[in-house]
Write a protein that holds these residues in place. Structure first.
Motif, mmCIF file in Angstrom:
data_model
loop_
_atom_site.group_PDB
_atom_site.id
_atom_site.type_symbol
_atom_site.label_atom_id
_atom_site.label_comp_id
_atom_site.label_asym_id
_atom_site.label_seq_id
_atom_site.Cartn_x
_atom_site.Cartn_y
_atom_site.Cartn_z
ATOM 1 N N PRO A 199 -32.838 2.178 18.487
ATOM 2 C CA PRO A 199 -31.987 2.141 17.301
ATOM 3 C C PRO A 199 -32.017 0.802 16.568
ATOM 4 O O PRO A 199 -30.988 0.112 16.439
ATOM 5 N N HIS A 200 -33.192 0.426 16.139
ATOM 6 C CA HIS A 200 -33.383 -0.798 15.357
ATOM 7 C C HIS A 200 -34.579 -0.500 14.453
ATOM 8 O O HIS A 200 -35.666 -0.182 14.978
ATOM 9 N N LEU A 201 -34.386 -0.562 13.132
ATOM 10 C CA LEU A 201 -35.466 -0.219 12.200
ATOM 11 C C LEU A 201 -36.802 -0.838 12.631
ATOM 12 O O LEU A 201 -36.860 -2.033 12.914
ATOM 13 N N GLU B 83 -30.003 3.427 7.008
ATOM 14 C CA GLU B 83 -28.845 2.526 6.984
ATOM 15 C C GLU B 83 -29.112 1.237 6.218
ATOM 16 O O GLU B 83 -28.246 0.368 6.150
ATOM 17 N N HIS C 44 -29.833 0.081 12.110
ATOM 18 C CA HIS C 44 -30.189 1.075 13.134
ATOM 19 C C HIS C 44 -31.393 1.908 12.742
ATOM 20 O O HIS C 44 -32.172 2.323 13.606
ATOM 21 N N ARG C 45 -31.515 2.170 11.447
ATOM 22 C CA ARG C 45 -32.656 2.977 10.978
ATOM 23 C C ARG C 45 -32.782 2.789 9.478
ATOM 24 O O ARG C 45 -31.903 2.214 8.824
ATOM 25 N N ILE D 250 -42.473 5.446 9.991
ATOM 26 C CA ILE D 250 -41.093 5.049 10.296
ATOM 27 C C ILE D 250 -40.379 6.296 10.802
ATOM 28 O O ILE D 250 -40.213 7.261 10.053
ATOM 29 N N ASN D 251 -39.995 6.301 12.070
ATOM 30 C CA ASN D 251 -39.222 7.407 12.636
ATOM 31 C C ASN D 251 -37.747 7.135 12.367
ATOM 32 O O ASN D 251 -37.235 6.076 12.740
ATOM 33 N N ASN D 252 -37.086 8.094 11.717
ATOM 34 C CA ASN D 252 -35.685 7.896 11.328
ATOM 35 C C ASN D 252 -34.811 8.951 12.005
ATOM 36 O O ASN D 252 -34.860 10.126 11.635
ATOM 37 N N GLY D 253 -34.026 8.542 12.999
ATOM 38 C CA GLY D 253 -33.095 9.460 13.653
ATOM 39 C C GLY D 253 -33.764 10.386 14.657
ATOM 40 O O GLY D 253 -34.972 10.329 14.889
ATOM 41 N N GLU E 62 -37.022 8.891 16.599
ATOM 42 C CA GLU E 62 -36.610 7.493 16.803
ATOM 43 C C GLU E 62 -35.929 7.351 18.160
ATOM 44 O O GLU E 62 -34.980 8.073 18.457
#
Ligand code: AMP
Length: 114
Positions: free
Chosen positions: A97-99, A52, A48-49, A86-89, A94
């Motif tokens: 919801p997929h890295l 994770e 998801h990010r 990289i946007n996380n959360g 973000e």
């Protein structure tokens, strides 16, 4: 869990301008570009990010970054430079919801971001 937009792109259920693909990752142009050049690198495996991704996937993370640099070179961005994001959360901005790794270039980017 239902598929995210990016999983649908991986499975060719929705179209995307794909510019690089291997058995474990995909690079495609962002549909809403924030710079003259803006593409995304994603793993085909679903995380998801960034937060994770387990430690035993460190190699995959490294290959994603190397692919980002290689595709940036392929796209002609290496000489003038580019930005990796990289946007996380939620607070990171973000929305899918997929890295995914953003690569932005083609103009001088401001720092810090807003
Ligand atoms: P983030 O805000 O970090 O989650 O970034 C998600 C990015 O995905 C945004 O820059 C969107 O413009 C981009 N995006 C959303 N849907 C698509 C799509 N179908 N094809 C290409 N890029 C997309």
């Amino acid at each position: 869990m239902s598929k995210s937009i990016f999983e649908k792109i991986i499975d060719r259920e929705i179209p995307a301008q794909i510019i690089h693909e291997t058995d474990e990752l995909l690079a495609f142009r962002d549909v809403n570009p924030q710079a003259p050049a803006h593409f995304l690198i994603i793993p085909k495996k679903r995380f998801h990010r960034l937060a994770e991704v387990p430690a035993d996937e460190a190699g995959l993370l490294g290959r994603l970054l190397l692919a980002a640099a290689a595709v940036a070179r392929q796209e002609g961005l290496a000489a003038d430079g580019y930005r990796i994001v990289i946007n996380n959360g939620a607070n990171g901005g973000e929305t899918v919801p997929h890295l995914h790794i953003h690569v932005l270039g083609g103009r001088a980017l401001q720092w810090p971001p807003g």
